[in-house]
Design an enzyme around this catalytic site. Structure first.
Site, PDB file in Angstrom:
ATOM      1  N   ALA A   1      64.271   0.382  70.039  1.00  0.00           N
ATOM      2  CA  ALA A   1      62.997   0.693  69.391  1.00  0.00           C
ATOM      3  C   ALA A   1      62.055  -0.502  69.393  1.00  0.00           C
ATOM      4  O   ALA A   1      60.842  -0.356  69.646  1.00  0.00           O
ATOM      5  CB  ALA A   1      63.242   1.167  67.961  1.00  0.00           C
TER       6      ALA A   1
ATOM      7  N   GLY B   1      57.400   9.173  64.248  1.00  0.00           N
ATOM      8  CA  GLY B   1      58.576   8.337  64.111  1.00  0.00           C
ATOM      9  C   GLY B   1      59.538   8.507  65.259  1.00  0.00           C
ATOM     10  O   GLY B   1      60.381   7.633  65.507  1.00  0.00           O
TER      11      GLY B   1
ATOM     12  N   VAL C   1      76.843   1.511  72.209  1.00  0.00           N
ATOM     13  CA  VAL C   1      76.369   1.239  70.846  1.00  0.00           C
ATOM     14  C   VAL C   1      76.482   2.468  69.955  1.00  0.00           C
ATOM     15  O   VAL C   1      77.001   2.397  68.832  1.00  0.00           O
ATOM     16  CB  VAL C   1      74.908   0.738  70.875  1.00  0.00           C
ATOM     17  CG1 VAL C   1      74.385   0.575  69.460  1.00  0.00           C
ATOM     18  CG2 VAL C   1      74.813  -0.572  71.628  1.00  0.00           C
TER      19      VAL C   1
ATOM     20  N   HIS D   1      72.994 -23.477  51.768  1.00  0.00           N
ATOM     21  CA  HIS D   1      74.426 -23.359  51.494  1.00  0.00           C
ATOM     22  C   HIS D   1      74.623 -22.633  50.166  1.00  0.00           C
ATOM     23  O   HIS D   1      73.915 -22.916  49.190  1.00  0.00           O
ATOM     24  CB  HIS D   1      75.055 -24.758  51.405  1.00  0.00           C
ATOM     25  CG  HIS D   1      76.482 -24.742  50.964  1.00  0.00           C
ATOM     26  ND1 HIS D   1      77.519 -24.373  51.797  1.00  0.00           N
ATOM     27  CD2 HIS D   1      77.047 -25.028  49.758  1.00  0.00           C
ATOM     28  CE1 HIS D   1      78.650 -24.448  51.128  1.00  0.00           C
ATOM     29  NE2 HIS D   1      78.407 -24.848  49.891  1.00  0.00           N
TER      30      HIS D   1
ATOM     31  N   GLY E   1      82.590   7.833  74.853  1.00  0.00           N
ATOM     32  CA  GLY E   1      81.571   6.819  75.112  1.00  0.00           C
ATOM     33  C   GLY E   1      81.713   5.656  74.156  1.00  0.00           C
ATOM     34  O   GLY E   1      81.682   5.836  72.934  1.00  0.00           O
TER      35      GLY E   1
ATOM     36  N   GLU F   1      56.895  16.894  67.650  1.00  0.00           N
ATOM     37  CA  GLU F   1      57.731  17.126  66.471  1.00  0.00           C
ATOM     38  C   GLU F   1      57.179  16.337  65.282  1.00  0.00           C
ATOM     39  O   GLU F   1      56.128  16.653  64.769  1.00  0.00           O
ATOM     40  CB  GLU F   1      59.181  16.772  66.788  1.00  0.00           C
ATOM     41  CG  GLU F   1      59.787  17.689  67.855  1.00  0.00           C
ATOM     42  CD  GLU F   1      61.244  17.388  68.141  1.00  0.00           C
ATOM     43  OE1 GLU F   1      61.822  16.506  67.480  1.00  0.00           O
ATOM     44  OE2 GLU F   1      61.807  18.047  69.031  1.00  0.00           O
ATOM     45  N   LYS F   2      57.904  15.284  64.873  1.00  0.00           N
ATOM     46  CA  LYS F   2      57.477  14.503  63.715  1.00  0.00           C
ATOM     47  C   LYS F   2      57.200  13.069  64.123  1.00  0.00           C
ATOM     48  O   LYS F   2      57.866  12.535  65.009  1.00  0.00           O
ATOM     49  CB  LYS F   2      58.558  14.528  62.622  1.00  0.00           C
ATOM     50  CG  LYS F   2      58.849  15.916  62.074  1.00  0.00           C
ATOM     51  CD  LYS F   2      60.021  15.876  61.105  1.00  0.00           C
ATOM     52  CE  LYS F   2      60.331  17.271  60.564  1.00  0.00           C
ATOM     53  NZ  LYS F   2      61.524  17.258  59.685  1.00  0.00           N
TER      54      LYS F   2
END
Length: 477
Positions: A319, A39, A183, A454, A180, A36-37
């Site tokens: 990743a 990435g 994450v 700070h 679900g 596909e692409k």
């Protein structure tokens, strides 16, 4: 005759393109096969687009609640189609950066679907037919895809995967049910709740975020509920039905009772499974374990010279894990010293500590690295913890984001940091300091020496370290 390379990498995601760039920088003739692409899922259908929408949604939510800062607005609205356009531009920009790097290193990109044949030969079916390539080493980095649970009605219109939802540019999410509570589920719940959707999460386990520290999970669940998100744990989905008047109805069982939720759309966020379908030719057999390609400690499969990295082989689907593993494998192939640590065993200990940061981009953000107190105790480690509530942090007070905490886990006798859990704004940035500390076996005394500016959220780390010393009975210095 097949064109020959030093390394062929199957898959152009973070693991694949990182490995390719490393290999090319070491002078190895390198090719990437991508159907596909460039990435992969992370850039095109996962991390980058999701975080882009999270950022856009958080801006809308901020503007809705800015009166306390003395900022007034007469009318606030959002355009979901424009948000998606912004997301697409972010993806394109990131992908172009990858393509530019690949081109600069003269890495060959082969477009098509790869099938591994014997003798480390790769058959690629592309737009112009089939071609064959061979290599001294193959690296499989084909990633993972959305897992679809065996639920009656899961194929009905309006039941979406995260990839399909990210591709949508029309608004039909006044009511969203997320199946679900991992994450992916909690991040999408955060996005659509910020955009005023009525969101419900159904989680099969007894708490959100699966393997995450229980205290972190409970803090997140409380925060989600404060934001109006309904959370049902120990919920077992039985069926999804189409209703003429209400759209979709989800039947689930909880506490021994059957319940029904009616909704506009349903997001299936039940995890991901490795992409290994049709990867292997009839003349090649690689060992598979629990649905993943089985690899040894060096990421080599059962076939010498063929490696597997990232989601297709790892039990940690991140990743940056895939990228780190890609670098590790290429350095092994090239016979050079490793420049990255995937785990560490501190001096005097017998427990292997992961140095992989885990990040969740909710509000507040959640990040962890190393091991939790519970896991340390399970491994017969004596530990002492340092804690700090962000309620008293100056930056938290300024930004009116005081929910959260920092929890540091130290080995009792040496004071070596073995784990950290952070729940607060910018936690995903702050966790890198803790990962560096664990990777280098730093102690509480060494971490105490560092000055933190700070006012910042990072000051909370200093306070958590001081709390550790206070629990040891040592005076604050």
């Amino acid at each position: 005759m097949a064109i020959h390379y030093d390394i062929i990498i199957i898959g152009g995601g973070p693991g694949g393109y990182t490995a390719a760039l490393k290999a090319a920088s070491l002078g190895l003739k390198t090719a990437i096969v991508e159907k596909e692409k460039l990435g992969g899922t992370c850039v095109n259908k996962g991390c980058i687009p999701t975080k882009s929408l999270l950022h856009a949604a958080s801006k809308f939510k901020e503007l809705q609640n800015c009166d306390e800062f003395g900022v007034s607005t007469d009318f606030i609205s959002f355009d979901f189609k424009k948000m998606q356009h912004y997301k697409k531009n972010s993806v394109k920009s990131y992908r172009k950066g990858i393509s530019d790097l690949i081109e600069a290193e003269n890495i060959t990109v082969i477009t098509g679907t790869a099938v591994i044949r014997r003798n480390k030969t790769v058959e690629v079916s592309g737009p112009e037919g089939k071609d064959f390539y061979s290599a001294d080493h193959l690296i499989i980095a084909t990633g993972a895809k959305c897992a679809i649970p065996d639920i009656p009605g899961v194929d009905l219109p309006g039941v979406l995967t995260s990839e399909r939802l990210l591709a949508s540019d029309t608004w039909n999410y006044d009511r969203l049910l997320v199946i679900g509570g991992g994450v992916i589920g909690v991040e999408f719940a955060t996005i659509f709740s910020a955009l005023c959707s009525n969101v419900t999460i159904l989680e099969q386990k007894d708490h959100l975020l699966g393997p995450m520290d229980l205290e972190v999970s409970q803090a997140l669940e409380e925060e989600l509920k404060q934001r109006g998100i309904t959370v049902h744990c120990l919920a077992n989905v039985k069926e999804i039905k189409e209703e003429e008047e209400h759209g979709l109805a989800c039947v689930f069982e909880m506490n021994g009772q059957e319940q029904v939720i009616r909704t506009s759309q349903i997001l299936i966020a039940a995890g991901r499974i490795p992409c290994i379908d049709e990867l292997l030719g009839e003349d090649v057999s690689l060992e598979v374990e629990n649905g993943r390609l089985k690899v040894n400690s060096e990421f080599q499969t059962s076939e010498p010279g063929i490696y597997a990295i990232g989601d297709v082989a790892s039990d940690i689907l991140l990743a940056h894990v895939a990228a780190a593993q890609g670098t590790y494998v290429v350095e092994k192939i090239a016979g050079i010293e490793h420049t990255i640590r995937l785990s560490v065993v501190p001096n005097g200990m017998f427990v292997k500590l992961p140095v992989v940061p885990s990040c969740i981009y909710t509000e507040p953000e959640i990040a962890s690295v190393g091991i939790t107190r519970e896991l340390a105790i399970a491994n017969n480690m004596n530990v002492r913890c340092g804690r700090y509530s962000m309620r008293s942090n100056g930056k938290s007070i300024i930004t009116s984001r005081q929910n959260g905490f920092i929890h540091l886990v130290f080995e009792e006798y040496s004071g070596t940091l073995v784990g950290a859990q952070i729940v607060c704004p910018r936690a995903t940035d702050m966790i890198s300091e803790m990962a560096t500390a664990i990777a280098n076996g730093l102690t509480a005394k060494q971490l105490r020496l560092a000055m933190r500016a700070h006012p910042t959220y990072s000051e909370g780390i200093t306070e958590a370290i001081e709390n550790y010393f206070e629990t040891k009975g040592e005076a604050k210095q």
